[in-house]
Design an enzyme around this catalytic site. Structure first.
Site, PDB file in Angstrom:
ATOM      1  CG  PHE A 296     -22.434  -9.198  26.995  1.00 23.84           C
ATOM      2  CD1 PHE A 296     -23.493  -9.712  26.259  1.00 23.84           C
ATOM      3  CD2 PHE A 296     -22.694  -8.701  28.268  1.00 23.84           C
ATOM      4  CE1 PHE A 296     -24.782  -9.736  26.780  1.00 23.84           C
ATOM      5  CE2 PHE A 296     -23.979  -8.721  28.791  1.00 23.84           C
ATOM      6  CZ  PHE A 296     -25.026  -9.245  28.049  1.00 23.84           C
TER       7      PHE A 296
ATOM      8  CE  LYS B 194      -5.234   5.231  -0.681  1.00 23.22           C
ATOM      9  NZ  LYS B 194      -6.520   4.540  -0.449  1.00 23.22           N
TER      10      LYS B 194
ATOM     11  NE  ARG C 102     -22.531 -15.192  39.715  1.00 23.00           N
ATOM     12  CZ  ARG C 102     -23.458 -14.250  39.877  1.00 23.00           C
ATOM     13  NH1 ARG C 102     -23.287 -13.050  39.363  1.00 23.00           N
ATOM     14  NH2 ARG C 102     -24.578 -14.524  40.526  1.00 23.00           N
TER      15      ARG C 102
ATOM     16  CG  HIS D  48      -1.898  -1.136   1.255  1.00 21.74           C
ATOM     17  ND1 HIS D  48      -1.535  -2.407   1.619  1.00 21.74           N
ATOM     18  CD2 HIS D  48      -3.221  -1.192   0.955  1.00 21.74           C
ATOM     19  CE1 HIS D  48      -2.595  -3.204   1.550  1.00 21.74           C
ATOM     20  NE2 HIS D  48      -3.630  -2.492   1.155  1.00 21.74           N
TER      21      HIS D  48
ATOM     22  CG  LEU E  25      -8.519  -0.541   8.508  1.00 18.75           C
ATOM     23  CD1 LEU E  25      -9.189   0.122   7.312  1.00 18.75           C
ATOM     24  CD2 LEU E  25      -7.258   0.231   8.905  1.00 18.75           C
TER      25      LEU E  25
ATOM     26  CG  ASP F 243      -9.678   9.309   5.282  1.00 12.68           C
ATOM     27  OD1 ASP F 243      -9.027   8.271   5.060  1.00 12.68           O
ATOM     28  OD2 ASP F 243      -9.932  10.143   4.385  1.00 12.68           O
TER      29      ASP F 243
ATOM     30  CG  HIS G  16      -3.736   0.185   4.898  1.00 16.63           C
ATOM     31  ND1 HIS G  16      -4.545   0.488   5.960  1.00 16.63           N
ATOM     32  CD2 HIS G  16      -3.820   1.236   4.047  1.00 16.63           C
ATOM     33  CE1 HIS G  16      -5.106   1.671   5.769  1.00 16.63           C
ATOM     34  NE2 HIS G  16      -4.678   2.151   4.621  1.00 16.63           N
TER      35      HIS G  16
ATOM     36  CB  SER H 247      -2.306   3.905   2.275  1.00 15.02           C
ATOM     37  OG  SER H 247      -3.426   3.516   1.506  1.00 15.02           O
TER      38      SER H 247
ATOM     39  CD  GLU I 183     -19.570  -5.487  25.679  1.00 10.85           C
ATOM     40  OE1 GLU I 183     -20.365  -5.608  26.621  1.00 10.85           O
ATOM     41  OE2 GLU I 183     -19.800  -4.783  24.662  1.00 10.85           O
TER      42      GLU I 183
END
Length: 611
Positions: free
Chosen positions: A380, A238, A307, A28, A116, A146, A68, A31, A355
């Site tokens: 979760f 770019k 627990r 890349h 990402l 972005d 990247h 980028s 999470e």
């Protein structure tokens, strides 16, 4: 600052990114080219780190959330004299440390990036560690793209960093307008990003990302801003500097069509070297050496939820080890992490119902040498699974604890029942998966997790279960425990967690009926105790596996894997949750799922009397 030299350094980074991608035939470079000036100014003027001691808590951290753009990172390391040109051109080749996206195969890369939306949440964890744990002036710099600002995890990070007032965190957003397949949502509208990020309590700065003087001024402003984190929103192009690709769609993720011509257009190769700026010599509190560990002790015959044992054990571990920290997702009263919070409030982190940020923060903390225990409901944690997957790529040492697992939680119903967790965590590279059945076993395994490697997952249960093991019994990762056995056993029942107690009841009833059964408590689901399973198979030739989990990927599959070496496989009946549960009492849930003692007796009897 010598701005002319910084411009030249930016061009050098572009040239080296182009050359590396050209040598690889992939990558890349465009980028990387957009952010080259941003990183040139950071390296030469503001990043304070000693690459000879990458684990020094006084070091700044640089995280490429837009992983990247790895050619730019490697060009940066070349400019700092950390890799030579020969290694730079091994980019993406077999055996090279310079992988397609950064990983800790390089000592200066603390966490793997490339998925990402992960770098900034991890940076939040690093910033929390630097400020609240290490107590150093280290700054965390995160280069973001972005495009990744569309990820929800980025906004969990913006929210939490703003809430914590992390003024040691700077997000540098490369707003180059183009994503993989075309324009981004807001294009070059940096004001749109500024409004959104600013709403979370961040200080925002909008600049031309190719103006080195403006970049320098923005970094200085970020370092001088107190009480809140800073986001630098840099408008860039770019493929900057090469007319064939600059601000052109369809050029993402490809080497330049003519690298030699591109290098010439960029002014040719340079050989500038940047001596890293060392961090200021600062005293920071040394961590005390580990002290004696006094785990909680539970009496055989008492009823205690695992627990609860987890919460008390991790609190005890925190008392013995100053490197242990705990994070929770606003359910610490249920996971029982509140015991740690009460005893060690300076090392407890409330991450709220976010999470992804919860797990990411722990990854960032362990990258700075801390031992995090992360707790939430098992169901979760699935929200953060990509962060767990990438933690394995990061070679992270991470302890995850999922409570309220299986149908045995009862009336809350299927939305709260973790029924996929054993399979999910078994699938993580190099992971450890533990499922204790009683309080003393839980406490021992919590302690054992602290010094294990990789991603470790402990499954705890909501309801109280009988304590069957004494407080002085030892449990090792990779082990199991045989609870019932004789020389006449006709069938082996393999269970874990809540089903162990049902299996013991079933075995006692089977013995009374003249069908002696062996019971194996398979508390270590990965790595599995293959030797004990092989011995049981040789003795009985018949297995009933019982798990409060979907049939895919859990205890039954772990047992089957123990016979994947070609040896004879025992005849097997697998009891698992096979229909969607509803709301009922725990006892009713286990009966409806076919996991109670009655179901086990029937399955074992049928198997044992079948020729």
């Amino acid at each position: 600052m010598d701005y002319d030299r910084l411009r030249e350094l930016g061009q050098q980074l572009r040239v080296d990114a182009v050359r590396a991608a050209d040598a690889a035939g992939s990558g890349h470079p465009t980028s990387s080219m957009s952010a080259a000036d941003l990183m040139a100014v950071l390296l030469a003027g503001h990043l304070r780190w000693n690459p000879a001691t990458p684990d020094d808590p006084g070091n700044d951290e640089l995280v490429f959330s837009k992983g990247h753009a790895s050619p730019l990172l490697y060009a940066l390391y070349a400019a700092a004299g950390l890799i030579d040109d020969e290694e730079l051109l091994t980019f993406r080749k077999e055996g090279s440390r310079l992988e397609g996206h950064p990983t800790p195969r390089l000592p200066w890369v603390k966490v793997a990036t490339g998925s990402l939306g992960q770098g900034l949440p991890v940076g939040v964890g690093m910033a929390l560690a630097a400020r609240r744990l290490d107590r150093t002036p280290a700054r965390i710099w995160v280069l973001c793209g972005d495009s990744e600002l569309a990820e929800g995890s980025m906004w969990e990070a913006f929210e939490h960093a703003g809430h914590e007032g992390l003024d040691n965190l700077t997000a540098v957003v490369d707003v180059n307008r183009l994503g993989q397949r075309g324009p981004t949502r807001h294009g070059w509208d940096t004001a749109a990003y500024a409004r959104r990020v600013g709403a979370f309590g961040w200080h925002t700065i909008e600049i031309d990302g190719h103006d080195v003087a403006a970049i320098d001024a923005a970094y200085r402003e970020a370092r001088e801003t107190t009480g809140r984190p800073t986001a630098i929103l840099a408008r860039t192009r770019k493929g900057r500097g090469v007319s064939a690709v600059e601000d052109q769609e369809g050029k993402h993720g490809k080497p330049l069509p003519d690298a030699e011509e591109a290098v010439a257009e960029l002014g040719g190769r340079r050989n500038l070297r940047v001596e890293p700026r060392l961090p200021d010599a600062e005293d920071h509190p040394a961590r005390p050496e580990p002290g004696p560990l006094e785990l909680p002790r539970f009496d055989v015959g008492d009823r205690v939820a695992t627990r609860e044992a987890y919460g008390r054990a991790v609190a005890a571990l925190g008392g013995a080890r100053a490197d242990v920290v705990a994070l929770d997702g606003e359910v610490s009263d249920s996971t029982k992490a509140r015991h740690f919070a009460e005893e060690h409030p300076d090392r407890f982190f409330e991450m709220y119902i976010a999470e992804q940020q919860l797990v990411a923060a722990a990854v960032g903390m362990q990258a700075r040498g801390w031992r995090p225990y992360v707790s939430s409901f098992a169901a979760f944690l699935s929200r953060a699974y990509d962060f767990v997957r990438m933690a394995a790529v990061s070679r992270a040492d991470l302890n995850l604890v999922g409570s309220h697992a299986g149908v045995a939680i009862g009336e809350d119903g299927p939305s709260q029942m973790g029924l996929e967790d054993l399979a999910a965590f078994r699938a993580v590279h190099g992971s450890t998966v533990l499922y204790p059945c009683d309080a003393n076993q839980t406490a021992r395994l919590v302690a054992a997790m602290a010094d294990a490697e990789g991603v470790r997952y402990l499954r705890t249960s909501r309801g109280e279960t009988p304590v069957v093991y004494g407080p002085d019994e030892e449990f090792v990762i990779g082990g199991s425990r045989v609870l019932r056995s004789s020389g006449e056993d006709k069938v082996t029942i393999v269970a874990a967690g809540v089903t162990v107690h049902e299996a013991v009841k079933a075995a006692d009833r089977l013995a009374a009926a003249g069908v002696p059964a062996r019971v194996v408590d398979l508390y270590s689901v990965k790595p599995v105790d293959a030797a004990t399973l092989h011995e049981a198979a040789d003795a009985t030739g018949r297995f009933v596996t019982v798990e409060d989990h979907w049939p895919e990927g859990g205890v039954g599959d772990a047992v089957m894997d123990a016979f994947a070496d070609g040896r004879p496989v025992p005849r097997m009946t697998r009891l698992a949750v096979r229909t969607m549960p509803g709301s009922a009492t725990p006892e009713q849930e286990l009966r409806a799922a076919g996991l109670d003692a009655d179901a086990i007796v029937a399955a074992a009897h049928d198997l044992a009397v079948t020729d």
